[in-house]
Design an enzyme around this catalytic site. Sequence first.
Site, PDB file in Angstrom:
ATOM      1  N   LYS A 248       0.819  -1.220   0.000  1.00  0.00           N
ATOM      2  CA  LYS A 248       0.000   0.000   0.000  1.00  0.00           C
ATOM      3  C   LYS A 248       0.852   1.268   0.000  1.00  0.00           C
ATOM      4  O   LYS A 248       0.388   2.323  -0.434  1.00  0.00           O
ATOM      5  CB  LYS A 248      -0.970  -0.010   1.187  1.00  0.00           C
TER       6      LYS A 248
ATOM      7  N   THR B 298      -3.472   5.349   4.485  1.00  0.00           N
ATOM      8  CA  THR B 298      -2.184   5.733   3.922  1.00  0.00           C
ATOM      9  C   THR B 298      -2.352   6.597   2.681  1.00  0.00           C
ATOM     10  O   THR B 298      -1.524   7.460   2.400  1.00  0.00           O
ATOM     11  CB  THR B 298      -1.351   4.484   3.572  1.00  0.00           C
TER      12      THR B 298
END
Length: 340
Positions: free
Chosen positions: A191, A248
């Site tokens: 990610k 994120t």
Amino acid sequence: MTQLQPIAVLGGGSFGTALANLLAENGQRVLQWMRDPEQAEQMRQSGENPRYLKGVKLHAGIEPTSDIHMALQQAELVLVALPSSALRDALQPVAAQLAGKMLISTTKGIEAKTFKLMSQILEEIAPQARIGVLSGPNLAKEVADHALTATVIASEDEELCLRVQQALHGRTFRVYASADRFGVELGGALKNVYAIMSGMAAALGMGENTKSMLITRALAEMTRFAVKLGANPMTFLGLAGVGDLIVTCSSPKSRNYQVGFALGEGLSLEEAVQRLGEVAEGVNTLKVLKARAEELEVYMPLVAGLHAILFEGRTLAQVIELLMRGEPKTDVDFIPTAGF
């Protein structure tokens, strides 16, 4: 639960410090190791970690140290919060002391030369250790500020999962368990790449629809790649997959998002990383991920596009234009398409 035997946290960065505080607040004695003796002394004197977590007071139960042998000698449970580039060099010299320990990797990265995840490196260094992975939407500053947070401890070792849950689970920090260590760790590593692209999109003023498209197609890519390597696709519907990806890719507190935002503002990659002042694992992961995806013939257009931006002179606008002109695929890879 009060624990007489200390817990070791290896790493003096922001997340290692946040975890050390959580453990100490839960009544644990914590030995937090860092390589730099000056940083350890500064933390002892000031009662905080001004280098990486300024303004957050350290709990009295934390003992900063630069003596890794002492820390490992006393602790059975060891949380490893070292940058991916430093983990092997830091732990290889103390490999003998790691035998039989519960080693919990909290680092979301991939080793460049070998494409090994951090827990695989731990297994290689200490084959007799018990290995687990901690991952999820856990921004260090929010954890330190007691924002309500959840994470995942992943291991096939149920006793290890329970031990970590008992140590870390608290009033503001909830710890779930998973047996899919590989999937959980891959989610945490992959990610970071997409957070860089999301930061760029935000800096360039792209719309909310665009940001949502990037995040959901990133999830599709991550899952496709991880399943190719043997992970369970359902893992990516949880905290370590979509949960971590959302935070994120949408928070200015994310280090990888910050690097992407700086790139979107016109800074070079070197300038963006320098301004951050900490390791952004996504930059390291991107190069090895693109090469590995090509080797495995996994379709990852966002990864290829970001690589083109950072290392081949393309712009984000050019990459998104190419994505929009690509052949439409099914929305979710792992849902049967019969009848479409």
